[in-house]
Design a protein around this motif. Structure first.
Motif, PDB file in Angstrom:
ATOM      1  N   HIS A  60       0.825  -1.224   0.000  1.00 54.30           N
ATOM      2  CA  HIS A  60       0.000   0.000   0.000  1.00 54.30           C
ATOM      3  C   HIS A  60       0.858   1.273   0.000  1.00 54.30           C
ATOM      4  N   MET A  61       1.898   1.260  -0.838  1.00 58.30           N
ATOM      5  CA  MET A  61       2.750   2.444  -0.939  1.00 58.30           C
ATOM      6  C   MET A  61       2.034   3.547  -1.714  1.00 58.30           C
ATOM      7  N   ASP A  62       2.503   4.794  -1.547  1.00 54.64           N
ATOM      8  CA  ASP A  62       1.861   5.939  -2.183  1.00 54.64           C
ATOM      9  C   ASP A  62       2.120   5.958  -3.683  1.00 54.64           C
ATOM     10  N   HIS A  63       1.374   6.815  -4.431  1.00 54.01           N
ATOM     11  CA  HIS A  63       1.428   6.798  -5.898  1.00 54.01           C
ATOM     12  C   HIS A  63       2.795   7.211  -6.432  1.00 54.01           C
ATOM     13  N   GLU A  64       3.519   8.114  -5.739  1.00 58.28           N
ATOM     14  CA  GLU A  64       4.841   8.525  -6.212  1.00 58.28           C
ATOM     15  C   GLU A  64       5.831   7.368  -6.158  1.00 58.28           C
ATOM     16  N   THR A  65       5.747   6.561  -5.110  1.00 55.53           N
ATOM     17  CA  THR A  65       6.618   5.379  -5.006  1.00 55.53           C
ATOM     18  C   THR A  65       6.324   4.407  -6.143  1.00 55.53           C
ATOM     19  N   LEU A  66       5.049   4.187  -6.440  1.00 60.30           N
ATOM     20  CA  LEU A  66       4.658   3.259  -7.515  1.00 60.30           C
ATOM     21  C   LEU A  66       5.139   3.784  -8.870  1.00 60.30           C
ATOM     22  N   MET A  67       5.024   5.098  -9.085  1.00 57.95           N
ATOM     23  CA  MET A  67       5.501   5.685 -10.346  1.00 57.95           C
ATOM     24  C   MET A  67       7.026   5.542 -10.454  1.00 57.95           C
ATOM     25  N   GLY A  68       7.730   5.793  -9.334  1.00 56.92           N
ATOM     26  CA  GLY A  68       9.181   5.629  -9.322  1.00 56.92           C
ATOM     27  C   GLY A  68       9.581   4.192  -9.625  1.00 56.92           C
ATOM     28  N   ALA A  69       8.801   3.228  -9.106  1.00 53.77           N
ATOM     29  CA  ALA A  69       9.095   1.808  -9.333  1.00 53.77           C
ATOM     30  C   ALA A  69       8.903   1.439 -10.802  1.00 53.77           C
ATOM     31  N   LEU A  70       7.833   1.943 -11.415  1.00 54.33           N
ATOM     32  CA  LEU A  70       7.579   1.653 -12.834  1.00 54.33           C
ATOM     33  C   LEU A  70       8.690   2.215 -13.724  1.00 54.33           C
ATOM     34  N   LEU A  71       9.259   3.344 -13.313  1.00 53.98           N
ATOM     35  CA  LEU A  71      10.262   4.043 -14.134  1.00 53.98           C
ATOM     36  C   LEU A  71      11.695   3.797 -13.652  1.00 53.98           C
ATOM     37  N   HIS A  72      11.897   2.870 -12.685  1.00 52.07           N
ATOM     38  CA  HIS A  72      13.181   2.836 -11.973  1.00 52.07           C
ATOM     39  C   HIS A  72      14.382   2.475 -12.847  1.00 52.07           C
ATOM     40  N   ASP A  73      14.169   1.813 -13.990  1.00 53.28           N
ATOM     41  CA  ASP A  73      15.292   1.469 -14.874  1.00 53.28           C
ATOM     42  C   ASP A  73      15.384   2.369 -16.093  1.00 53.28           C
ATOM     43  N   VAL A  74      14.528   3.381 -16.167  1.00 56.32           N
ATOM     44  CA  VAL A  74      14.451   4.212 -17.370  1.00 56.32           C
ATOM     45  C   VAL A  74      15.723   5.045 -17.578  1.00 56.32           C
ATOM     46  N   ILE A  75      16.235   5.672 -16.509  1.00 57.31           N
ATOM     47  CA  ILE A  75      17.459   6.481 -16.638  1.00 57.31           C
ATOM     48  C   ILE A  75      18.637   5.596 -17.018  1.00 57.31           C
ATOM     49  N   GLU A  76      18.697   4.412 -16.421  1.00 59.07           N
ATOM     50  CA  GLU A  76      19.858   3.536 -16.606  1.00 59.07           C
ATOM     51  C   GLU A  76      19.869   2.858 -17.976  1.00 59.07           C
ATOM     52  N   ASP A  77      18.702   2.427 -18.436  1.00 59.62           N
ATOM     53  CA  ASP A  77      18.654   1.551 -19.613  1.00 59.62           C
ATOM     54  C   ASP A  77      18.066   2.185 -20.872  1.00 59.62           C
ATOM     55  N   THR A  78      17.608   3.438 -20.819  1.00 62.60           N
ATOM     56  CA  THR A  78      17.008   4.061 -22.000  1.00 62.60           C
ATOM     57  C   THR A  78      17.579   5.468 -22.193  1.00 62.60           C
ATOM     58  N   HIS A  79      17.058   6.184 -23.194  1.00 63.75           N
ATOM     59  CA  HIS A  79      17.566   7.511 -23.527  1.00 63.75           C
ATOM     60  C   HIS A  79      17.060   8.601 -22.579  1.00 63.75           C
ATOM     61  N   HIS A  80      16.133   8.277 -21.675  1.00 62.76           N
ATOM     62  CA  HIS A  80      15.570   9.280 -20.769  1.00 62.76           C
ATOM     63  C   HIS A  80      16.608   9.701 -19.723  1.00 62.76           C
ATOM     64  N   ASP A  81      16.541  10.971 -19.288  1.00 55.18           N
ATOM     65  CA  ASP A  81      17.375  11.423 -18.188  1.00 55.18           C
ATOM     66  C   ASP A  81      16.491  12.027 -17.099  1.00 55.18           C
ATOM     67  N   LYS A  82      17.138  12.454 -16.000  1.00 55.96           N
ATOM     68  CA  LYS A  82      16.376  12.966 -14.858  1.00 55.96           C
ATOM     69  C   LYS A  82      15.536  14.180 -15.232  1.00 55.96           C
ATOM     70  N   ASP A  83      16.095  15.073 -16.059  1.00 58.19           N
ATOM     71  CA  ASP A  83      15.372  16.300 -16.414  1.00 58.19           C
ATOM     72  C   ASP A  83      14.077  16.002 -17.160  1.00 58.19           C
ATOM     73  N   SER A  84      14.142  15.056 -18.099  1.00 49.56           N
ATOM     74  CA  SER A  84      12.930  14.736 -18.864  1.00 49.56           C
ATOM     75  C   SER A  84      11.869  14.096 -17.972  1.00 49.56           C
ATOM     76  N   LEU A  85      12.325  13.259 -17.032  1.00 49.56           N
ATOM     77  CA  LEU A  85      11.366  12.644 -16.090  1.00 49.56           C
ATOM     78  C   LEU A  85      10.757  13.701 -15.181  1.00 49.56           C
ATOM     79  N   SER A  86      11.598  14.642 -14.744  1.00 50.28           N
ATOM     80  CA  SER A  86      11.118  15.699 -13.854  1.00 50.28           C
ATOM     81  C   SER A  86      10.053  16.551 -14.540  1.00 50.28           C
ATOM     82  N   GLU A  87      10.292  16.829 -15.816  1.00 48.81           N
ATOM     83  CA  GLU A  87       9.340  17.645 -16.572  1.00 48.81           C
ATOM     84  C   GLU A  87       8.008  16.924 -16.752  1.00 48.81           C
ATOM     85  N   GLN A  88       8.089  15.601 -16.918  1.00 48.43           N
ATOM     86  CA  GLN A  88       6.877  14.827 -17.212  1.00 48.43           C
ATOM     87  C   GLN A  88       6.121  14.398 -15.953  1.00 48.43           C
ATOM     88  N   PHE A  89       6.875  14.031 -14.888  1.00 49.15           N
ATOM     89  CA  PHE A  89       6.225  13.433 -13.714  1.00 49.15           C
ATOM     90  C   PHE A  89       6.493  14.171 -12.404  1.00 49.15           C
TER      91      PHE A  89
END
Length: 708
Positions: A60-89
């Motif tokens: 029963h974690m909060d929605h921000e934790t769940l969103m972070g979990a869904l995106l947790h490998d995006v910075i490491e394994d894809t072209h996304h960076d922190k700034d783009s994630l910050s702008e979107q989420f």
């Protein structure tokens, strides 16, 4: 979207629709980012972040934790960076994702260094937001569940890392559901044959035990109903790794562990916990010293429960845990129970969360004191996390410490200044040794002195990271101060008639730049450590001045008194003592090493590197104890060695070491290392030994040893 449907249903059970929409938006972004990527098992990569998020949704974690979990490998394994994630989420979600990401983009000199630095970064990110470690634990749990697709050597490496780091962190944060699963999965990956054998044995034993467990459970329920106490009673099975660890650590047979029957009693209130305890002690005979009250004094990770061991029906040992429903949820979920991230008032914050934040604050202090990632991980792993003991200050405050903690650990737990000025301790009003482990329930009173300093020997017995870090920090600072003082003395001596204070600042600054030091103080420190030679620095300071003939005569002695500290040491090859003619050798990084002037080991150095050898002399008021080496030739008769040690003792000297060597039949060489004050004291000791009838000869002894 079919992958998301199950997760969406789970999330919708406790989150409002607008937050569910945000989680869905994060899922779509993660799915698109990982499009075309596969896991080692061949499954689409998106299955992993969805599974990780499902584990957190069960908590029963909060929605921000769940969103972070869904995106947790995006910075490491894809072209996304922190700034783009910050702008979107939003900034919070972006920081959660960055905190979980590894350091693959950095270059390290070794794999071990990368792992240590990655661990340090993860722990520091956790200090900023504890949800980062919850995502990391869920990530590791799913990786362990799907470990079968990897090579055996990689499986074992990941399993060892899980058991050494992630399991203790989960335990420290009180998340026993994840801790127990990670332990069993790690056990299976590390020792598959042992796991299967134990699993088979447990299944067989469970069938034989079913009737006994049910009969005992019914007896407990009947007694509680008589007392009109509402309770859920269940038989509790140890998980496999717990059984394996107990067999290994306590050297027990499997049937000895499986002879213990465990039950859990869940009630509504704390009062009911103690009423149940009374009922159980009335039903079965309690086993002495096997009762623990973690309700009144919770464990470090916030765990609360009453534990008692009893002699059950037919003499069978029975373990019972008694707790409330809230305590039971806390025992399984720890900091993740009753998640209240947005409402962090004292009234609402759970015990586990409060204690976790206290622990994380200590991590921050460790990080600031540690000189490297390796030292930091060493300290944190030392804190991850042995069983606790609970001791009291004289005013009744409870201090939690790990098992084997000493009075010095206690002193530093109270306050750094108390630890640094500790000279002794009274335990339960009686004198107690500083290096002796403390016991549960003792009252500790630290004796301090404003003139006291930490002792380097304390590092041999302290167990807490805070004590170890603060002692090292003090010694490092003291070492630097002594080096500066020694460098000042050496430079003033090298300058001879020229006063250091009279040298213009521009000349000092010039030499600081030439020698690539930060400032003049760091230059003095390097002179004291032997990394810079005082004579060369002195010549640089005065340049080609006509006063160069006023520089110190190299035969003029520097006086020492024997109490200079860490930067002056005495060579073990010739053991110089007050009264001997002496020389000093500058040892890079170590300071000054004193030798006797005739020591064979420095003859070559005096010829080849005379600038590293300084003339020294003892001050008139030299005091303290010094080591001397003595060789004795004696006839070995019964009781001779005892007579020799008594003779030495009678001269107010202590024997540090003793070695024997047979010269010929019944005649031995005895090499003694003993303490003395000066040459006169040593002469008295030698005379007393020489007067023994069995002694044929006695003399000072020196060893041949290379000098760096």
């Amino acid at each position: 979207m079919y992958l998301f449907e199950g997760l969406k249903q789970k999330v919708a059970n406790y989150l409002p629709p607008d937050e569910v929409e945000l989680v869905e938006k994060a899922y779509i972004a993660a799915r698109d980012a990982h499009d075309g990527q596969q896991r080692s098992s061949g499954d689409p990569y998106i299955t992993h972040p969805v599974a990780v998020t499902g584990i957190l949704a069960d908590m029963h974690m909060d929605h921000e934790t769940l969103m972070g979990a869904l995106l947790h490998d995006v910075i490491e394994d894809t072209h996304h960076d922190k700034d783009s994630l910050s702008e979107q989420f939003g900034e919070t979600v972006a920081e959660l994702v960055e905190g979980v990401s590894k350091l693959d983009k950095f270059k390290f000199s070794s794999k071990e260094e990368a792992q240590a630095e990655n661990f340090r970064k993860m722990m520091m990110a956790m200090v900023e937001d504890i949800r980062i470690i919850l995502i990391k634990l869920a990530d590791r749990t799913h990786n362990m569940r799907t470990l079968g697709a990897l090579r055996p050597d990689k499986r074992r490496r990941i399993a060892r890392e899980t058991l050494e780091i992630y399991v203790p962190i989960a335990n420290r944060l009180g998340i026993h559901e994840i801790k127990n699963e990670l332990e069993d999965l790690g056990f299976h990956a590390m020792y598959p044959m042992r796991y299967r054998a134990l699993q088979s044995a447990v299944k067989q034993a469970r069938g034989n035990r079913r009737e006994i467990i049910e009969n005992t459970r019914q007896e407990i329920i009947s007694r509680l109903e008589e007392k009109q106490i509402n309770a859920d009673v269940s038989g509790r099975e140890k998980h496999l790794y717990s059984i394996y660890r107990k067999m290994k650590n306590k050297e027990l047979m499997f049937n000895q562990i499986m002879d213990i029957y465990a039950f859990r009693v869940i009630v509504n209130t704390v009062d009911d916990c103690y009423r149940v305890l009374g009922c159980m002690h009335g039903l079965y005979k309690p086993i002495e010293n096997r009762f623990k009250d973690y309700v009144a004094i919770p464990r470090t990770n916030g765990y609360q429960s009453l534990h008692t061991s009893l002699i059950g029906p037919h003499g069978i040992p029975v373990e019972i845990q008694i707790r409330t429903h809230d305590m039971d949820e806390m025992a399984d979920k720890g900091v993740a129970a009753h998640w209240m991230y947005k409402d962090q008032t004292k009234a609402t914050r759970s015990t586990a969360q409060t204690r976790a934040r206290k622990w994380m604050q200590s991590l921050l202090e460790l990080q600031q004191s540690a000189s490297s990632s390796f030292e930091f991980i060493e300290h944190v792993k030392a804190d991850l996390f042995p069983d606790e003991i609970y001791v009291f200050t004289p005013d009744g405050r409870i201090i939690e410490l790990p098992m084997q903690a000493t009075a010095v650990d206690f002193a530093y737990a109270v306050h750094t200044d108390v630890g640094n000025s500790c000279v002794g301790v009274r335990v339960d009003r009686k004198t107690y040794s500083l290096n002796k482990p403390l016991q549960n329930g003792q009252t500790i009173e630290i004796i301090t002195s404003p003139r006291a300093n930490p002792n380097a020997n304390w590092l041999n017995f302290v167990v807490t990271a805070k004590a170890r870090t603060q002692i090292r920090h003090f010694l490092k600072r003291q070492h630097a101060e002594e080096a500066i003082q020694m460098g000042n003395r050496l430079l003033r001596h090298a300058l001879g008639k020229i006063r250091l204070d009279d040298i213009p600042e521009e000349d000092k600054n010039r030499v600081v730049l030439e020698t690539q030091h930060q400032d003049f103080t760091s230059l003095l420190e390097d002179i004291g450590l032997g990394n810079e030679l005082s004579a060369i620095i002195a010549r640089r300071l005065i340049g080609d001045s006509q006063e160069s003939d006023m520089l110190s005569d190299k035969n003029k002695n520097i006086a020492i008194k024997g109490t200079e500290g860490l930067l002056v040491s005495y060579s073990p090859c010739c053991h110089p003592i007050p009264g001997d003619e002496i020389l000093a050798v500058l040892s890079p990084g170590k300071g000054i090493l004193i030798h006797q002037i005739g020591c064979r080991n420095i003859r070559k150095l005096r010829k080849e590197e005379p600038q590293r050898v300084l003339p020294m002399q003892w001050e008139d008021n030299t005091s303290g104890e010094f080591k001397a080496s003595v060789r004795i030739e004696l006839i070995n008769r019964q009781g001779t060695l005892a007579t020799l040690t008594n003779t030495v003792s009678s001269t107010d000297s202590n024997i540090i070491s003793l070695q024997t060597e047979e010269k010929e039949s019944n005649i031995y060489y005895i090499d003694l290392e003993l303490t003395c004050r000066d040459r006169i004291h040593l002469a008295t000791i030698l005379r007393k030994i020489r007067n023994m009838p069995e002694v044929q000869s006695v003399s000072r002894h020196s060893k041949t040893k290379s000098v760096n």
